[in-house]
Design an enzyme around this catalytic site. Structure first.
Site, PDB file in Angstrom:
ATOM      1  N   SER A 181       0.841  -1.193   0.000  1.00  0.00           N
ATOM      2  CA  SER A 181       0.000   0.000   0.000  1.00  0.00           C
ATOM      3  C   SER A 181       0.883   1.252   0.000  1.00  0.00           C
ATOM      4  O   SER A 181       1.689   1.430  -0.897  1.00  0.00           O
ATOM      5  CB  SER A 181      -0.970  -0.035   1.187  1.00  0.00           C
ATOM      6  OG  SER A 181      -1.998   0.915   1.019  1.00  0.00           O
ATOM      7  N   ASP A 257     -14.887 -21.899  -8.020  1.00  0.00           N
ATOM      8  CA  ASP A 257     -14.261 -22.004  -6.703  1.00  0.00           C
ATOM      9  C   ASP A 257     -14.417 -20.743  -5.870  1.00  0.00           C
ATOM     10  O   ASP A 257     -13.747 -20.574  -4.850  1.00  0.00           O
ATOM     11  CB  ASP A 257     -12.771 -22.319  -6.854  1.00  0.00           C
ATOM     12  CG  ASP A 257     -12.026 -21.280  -7.689  1.00  0.00           C
ATOM     13  OD1 ASP A 257     -12.684 -20.372  -8.239  1.00  0.00           O
ATOM     14  OD2 ASP A 257     -10.792 -21.381  -7.789  1.00  0.00           O
ATOM     15  N   ILE A 259     -13.605 -17.776  -6.878  1.00  0.00           N
ATOM     16  CA  ILE A 259     -12.509 -16.855  -7.205  1.00  0.00           C
ATOM     17  C   ILE A 259     -12.596 -16.478  -8.680  1.00  0.00           C
ATOM     18  O   ILE A 259     -12.661 -17.365  -9.546  1.00  0.00           O
ATOM     19  CB  ILE A 259     -11.130 -17.487  -6.922  1.00  0.00           C
ATOM     20  CG1 ILE A 259     -10.987 -17.848  -5.446  1.00  0.00           C
ATOM     21  CG2 ILE A 259     -10.007 -16.539  -7.340  1.00  0.00           C
ATOM     22  CD1 ILE A 259      -9.721 -18.623  -5.118  1.00  0.00           C
ATOM     23  N   ASP A 397      -8.801  -6.117  -5.092  1.00  0.00           N
ATOM     24  CA  ASP A 397      -8.401  -5.084  -4.140  1.00  0.00           C
ATOM     25  C   ASP A 397      -9.598  -4.195  -3.828  1.00  0.00           C
ATOM     26  O   ASP A 397     -10.282  -3.712  -4.728  1.00  0.00           O
ATOM     27  CB  ASP A 397      -7.251  -4.255  -4.702  1.00  0.00           C
ATOM     28  CG  ASP A 397      -6.516  -3.460  -3.632  1.00  0.00           C
ATOM     29  OD1 ASP A 397      -7.172  -2.709  -2.890  1.00  0.00           O
ATOM     30  OD2 ASP A 397      -5.283  -3.577  -3.550  1.00  0.00           O
ATOM     31  N   HIS A 436      -7.120  -5.925  -0.366  1.00  0.00           N
ATOM     32  CA  HIS A 436      -5.998  -4.989  -0.306  1.00  0.00           C
ATOM     33  C   HIS A 436      -4.876  -5.530   0.578  1.00  0.00           C
ATOM     34  O   HIS A 436      -5.028  -5.627   1.804  1.00  0.00           O
ATOM     35  CB  HIS A 436      -6.462  -3.633   0.216  1.00  0.00           C
ATOM     36  CG  HIS A 436      -5.412  -2.580   0.148  1.00  0.00           C
ATOM     37  ND1 HIS A 436      -4.812  -2.200  -1.025  1.00  0.00           N
ATOM     38  CD2 HIS A 436      -4.823  -1.827   1.122  1.00  0.00           C
ATOM     39  CE1 HIS A 436      -3.926  -1.268  -0.785  1.00  0.00           C
ATOM     40  NE2 HIS A 436      -3.902  -1.029   0.513  1.00  0.00           N
TER      41      HIS A 436
END
Length: 532
Positions: A181, A257, A259, A397, A436
């Site tokens: 970050s 899955d 994702i 994110d 994130h």
């Protein structure tokens, strides 16, 4: 610039002696601690800043050195370097980054580099004391803004190296950066401004385009998902949208899955949630205004009059996370940056701007770059000729759109005229499903920044301490032996707790990992598919 004496130290010295010796080597130094701690210490201090108060358990024996560097007549920066026993030291130095606007020595992130990797490890307060979401530090003046922008990190690196040499009687053989970050931004800034400072840089989900990121953070909350507007989206709306998007895009990689491997291939159709559908549940359906808001959140930010691209929108799949940041209240660094560093307000207040005003302020921010905080220089060949840059980003994110990291990678490629061998020194790994820096339904434990001890659930630790599973070890191997990482195995732990074992694993690539066949919980069932 502060000059530092690098005269050779005849021999190693005791920790307590650093109190006396360090000021003779380093100018403008105000030492506040030089103390030894025994093995198994749980470190805490009442003077930790609000963002870094978590006690750090199970530490190896170490020497704690802390001091202030007076960077100008009106500013100073705090730093600490923790030095393992000479018999346990790896010969390496690492520096960990900060998060958001957070001012404070990042004690929690120093623990694992010290005790697991045996680094001498340092951190800085970036010139102020504040929480991650508080940008009012800028009220203290231009010099404090410069400390935050780059100077605190640079001087901490220089001074820490001198302290290491004084303590051990020899310099570190290799120097590493570890941050995510704002910590990723800090690492990239070092690559760009001081290419000889670090040999290996690990920078995750970097906030490198500070001016545009802050503009997007304000805009997408205050002007797009405006609180009390008819189009405002809340947690229940996002949950419904996320469920639909997952049903439409989960299997695009060949496996259902939970994702979305490559959200760039996902083109959500939100019409089934519309209140205009005949079978719609009128108590939970989404109005046209709400649907429009979601599409705008996915879309890139473009200039209202010219259509010029300004910053990416969020990826499909990010909205499903409870951590999704677009709730209508902009994360503090965004509005505070414009209020105190662009408008240069001298008293605490709430930033407000319409679209036209924000775009005008963005142009001023780009032209002035307050504190020189932007880290977007693509001409980084001076670093790449000698060092290794390993970056990564979660493809879900929730705070900084994933496209920001992709944009910088492409910006470097363009700036350097699309070099054929860029991958020899710079690689960007995508982590499908990760939020994130960590979190999400993802294999986000791979030995990167922000690791925690097992008694703190082992967050971000790799499942196996080797270069195939651990990103820091992969960076060390790449930097010191020239073995570039082609894949890293990330892990999702049961109940997000390392001690409970592995829930599933995925191979992470500097490309796109697609399901081939076999056990969907095994990393061996995925193969690399290069984009092109």
């Amino acid at each position: 610039m502060v000059a530092v004496s690098l005269a050779k130290t005849a021999k190693a010295i005791a920790c307590a002696d650093l109190w006396r010796v360090a000021p003779t080597l380093l100018p403008s130094l105000e030492v506040y601690v030089a103390q030894s701690y025994p093995a198994n210490t749980t470190f805490s201090t009442p003077f930790a800043s609000v963002g870094y108060k978590t006690p750090v358990p199970n530490l190896s024996a170490f020497c704690r050195f802390g001091a202030y560097i007076h960077t100008s007549n009106t500013s100073k920066t705090q730093f600490e370097v923790w030095l393992p026993l000479e018999s346990e030291w790896s010969g390496r130095f690492a520096m960990v980054g900060n998060g958001g606007d957070a001012g404070g020595v990042n004690y929690p992130d120093m623990g694992m580099p010290l005790s697991k990797y045996h680094f001498a490890v340092a951190s800085t307060d970036a010139g102020h004391n504040s929480s991650a979401g508080d940008g009012t530090f800028a009220l203290n003046g231009t010099q404090v803004q410069i400390d935050f922008g780059y100077r605190s990190v640079h001087l901490t690196a220089v001074y820490s190296k001198a302290i290491i040499k004084a303590f051990y009687g020899s310099s570190a053989k290799y120097n590493y950066w570890i941050g995510c970050s704002s910590g990723g931004k800090q690492g990239l800034k070092e690559v760009q401004m001081y290419p000889h400072e670090f040999d290996g840089v690990l920078a995750g989900a970097a906030a490198q385009w500070w001016t545009h990121l802050n503009g997007q953070t304000y805009r997408i909350n205050a002007l797009v998902n405006t609180i009390n507007s008819t189009g405002h989206l809340g947690p229940t709306d996002y949950a419904a949208i996320g469920k639909l998007v997952m049903s439409q895009c989960d299997a695009l990689d060949g496996l259902k899955d939970g994702i979305i491997t490559n959200p760039r291939k996902c083109k959500p159709d939100l019409s089934p949630l519309s209140c205009s559908v005949a079978s719609a549940n009128q108590s939970s359906c989404l109005t046209p205004a709400k649907l429009d808001t979601m599409y705008k959140i996915y879309a890139n930010w473009t200039e209202s009059t010219t259509g010029k691209w300004l910053f990416p929108g969020f990826e499909p799949g990010a909205e499903a996370s409870p951590a999704f940041s677009v709730n209508g209240s902009p994360y503090g660094p965004g509005p505070d940056f414009f209020e105190y560093q662009v408008r240069n307000r001298t008293t605490v207040g709430a930033f407000q701007a319409n679209v036209t005003e924000l775009e005008a302020l963005l142009k001023i921010a780009d032209a002035t770059d307050p504190g020189q905080t932007n880290a977007i220089d693509g001409y980084i060949s001076s670093f790449l000729k000698r060092g290794k840059l390993l970056t990564y980003v979660g493809m879900a994110d929730t705070l900084i759109p994933s496209g920001s990291s992709i944009w910088y990678y492409e910006h470097v490629r363009e700036s350097l005229k699309y070099p054929k061998h860029l991958g020899d020194s710079y690689r960007l790994f995508a982590v499908p499903g990760m939020n994130h820096c960590s979190g999400g339904n993802a294999a986000y434990n791979f030995g990167g920044p922000g690791q925690r001890a097992d008694v703190l659930n082992g967050t971000s630790q790799s499942s196996t301490f080797d270069k195939k599973h651990d990103m820091i070890l992969a960076l060390i191997d790449w930097t010191e032996k020239g073995n570039a990482p082609d894949e890293i195995i990330g892990t999702k732990y049961v109940n997000n707790t390392r001690s409970l074992g592995v829930q599933f694993q995925r191979k992470l690539y500097p490309a796109e990992g697609l399901y081939v066949s076999g056990d969907p919980n095994s990393a061996d069932s995925f193969a690399c598919q290069f984009k092109g």
